[in-house]
Every structure is written in structure tokens, then in C-alpha cells.
Design a protein around this motif. Sequence first.
Motif, PDB file in Angstrom:
ATOM      1  N   SER A  56     -65.988  69.863   6.214  1.00 47.22           N
ATOM      2  CA  SER A  56     -65.984  69.334   7.410  1.00 47.22           C
ATOM      3  C   SER A  56     -66.679  69.485   7.944  1.00 47.22           C
ATOM      4  CB  SER A  56     -64.639  69.335   8.429  1.00 47.22           C
ATOM      5  OG  SER A  56     -64.304  70.614   8.927  1.00 47.22           O
ATOM      6  N   SER A  57     -67.958  70.306   7.563  1.00 49.03           N
ATOM      7  CA  SER A  57     -69.001  71.247   7.776  1.00 49.03           C
ATOM      8  C   SER A  57     -70.227  71.289   6.837  1.00 49.03           C
ATOM      9  CB  SER A  57     -68.955  72.907   8.786  1.00 49.03           C
ATOM     10  OG  SER A  57     -68.487  73.196   7.178  1.00 49.03           O
ATOM     11  N   PRO A  79     -76.705  73.855  12.188  1.00 43.07           N
ATOM     12  CA  PRO A  79     -75.398  73.691  11.583  1.00 43.07           C
ATOM     13  C   PRO A  79     -74.295  72.037  12.332  1.00 43.07           C
ATOM     14  CG  PRO A  79     -75.430  75.769  12.392  1.00 43.07           C
ATOM     15  CD  PRO A  79     -76.703  74.521  13.788  1.00 43.07           C
ATOM     16  N   PHE A  80     -73.280  71.854  11.351  1.00 43.20           N
ATOM     17  CA  PHE A  80     -72.753  70.704  12.267  1.00 43.20           C
ATOM     18  C   PHE A  80     -71.065  70.003  11.568  1.00 43.20           C
ATOM     19  CE2 PHE A  80     -75.210  68.748   8.442  1.00 43.20           C
ATOM     20  CZ  PHE A  80     -73.665  67.669   7.461  1.00 43.20           C
ATOM     21  N   LYS A  81     -70.586  69.497  11.699  1.00 44.98           N
ATOM     22  CA  LYS A  81     -69.071  69.374  11.111  1.00 44.98           C
ATOM     23  C   LYS A  81     -68.737  67.960  11.835  1.00 44.98           C
ATOM     24  CE  LYS A  81     -66.873  73.457  13.265  1.00 44.98           C
ATOM     25  NZ  LYS A  81     -67.073  73.946  11.436  1.00 44.98           N
ATOM     26  N   SER A  83     -66.570  64.368  12.242  1.00 44.39           N
ATOM     27  CA  SER A  83     -64.611  64.588  13.257  1.00 44.39           C
ATOM     28  C   SER A  83     -64.835  63.325  13.081  1.00 44.39           C
ATOM     29  CB  SER A  83     -65.270  65.427  14.348  1.00 44.39           C
ATOM     30  OG  SER A  83     -66.306  64.777  15.110  1.00 44.39           O
ATOM     31  N   TYR A  93     -73.175  68.468  16.442  1.00 45.80           N
ATOM     32  CA  TYR A  93     -74.745  69.555  15.990  1.00 45.80           C
ATOM     33  C   TYR A  93     -73.976  70.830  17.246  1.00 45.80           C
ATOM     34  CZ  TYR A  93     -76.320  66.699  13.201  1.00 45.80           C
ATOM     35  OH  TYR A  93     -77.133  65.753  12.807  1.00 45.80           O
ATOM     36  N   THR A  99     -75.604  71.333  22.178  1.00 45.09           N
ATOM     37  CA  THR A  99     -75.255  70.535  20.882  1.00 45.09           C
ATOM     38  C   THR A  99     -75.435  68.963  21.405  1.00 45.09           C
ATOM     39  OG1 THR A  99     -73.012  70.093  23.133  1.00 45.09           O
ATOM     40  CG2 THR A  99     -72.775  71.502  21.277  1.00 45.09           C
TER      41      THR A  99
END
Length: 133
Positions: A56-57, A79-81, A83, A93, A99
Motif C-alpha cells: 500500500s505504498s 512517497p505515497f500510501k 488508502s 502523499y 501532506t
Amino acid sequence: MGLVGLILWGCSQEKVKDTTILNGYWEIEKVSFPSGQTKIYQVNAVVDYFLLTGDSSGVRQKVMPQLDGTFISNGDQEPFKISLREGELYLDYDKDGVTHSERVISLNQEKLVVINRDELTYHYKPFKKFELK
């Protein structure tokens, strides 16, 4: 394929069946503004490269395609996740404490559509490398 790739997530226009489709190079086709106006991009000097690094990243990076099929990058990655909130898929992000999120409207082999907090809707298509003949 990781857990994220196997989960079905509901998006407002379609179900995202496989988030691993996000991996790769995407170029902006157009941006739709809240006013109803649209900006079309005929040529892109910079494209977005997405790389999932876990279930999930991942990271997103701006790269410049070259005529020989390679890409130039300044090495700056965001970077991102991934969700799921209230049945909607998001890319969240976080870079150096700054963010922001984008809601995924559509993701399949032919398109990626995201909307940001300013209600700008970005329509991407997979980047096709230049062909010299």
C-alpha cells in the motif's frame, strides 16, 4: 501480486480491480477545472512515474523522456500510501511533513483520473515512448 492488487475498491466511476496498474509512466492528457474549463496537453516534456514499493505504498517521480527511450530524473521522489476512505481510493502523499491527497476516480490500463483538494481533475494516459524511424 500484493494485497492491494487483489482488493476490489469502489471508486465513484468504476471499481479499481488492480492497483498495480498504477506502476509505470503516465502523461497528462488534460486537466479539468471546477469552472468547467479544460486544458488539453498535446505534448508533455515531463511525465509522472509511479512505482509501488509495497502493498500500500509507493513513490511518484517527475521524469523527462528522451528520444533514445531513456528518462532523466532529478531524483526527487514523493512517497505515497494508498488508502481507502468512505469507499473511495486515495493516494496520500507525505514529503518532509507536507501532506496532500488525490482521490482516484478511475484507474485501468488506458487511463488514470485523479482529483486533488483544489478540485482539479487530472486525466492521464500511459506514456508511449518516442519512436524514431
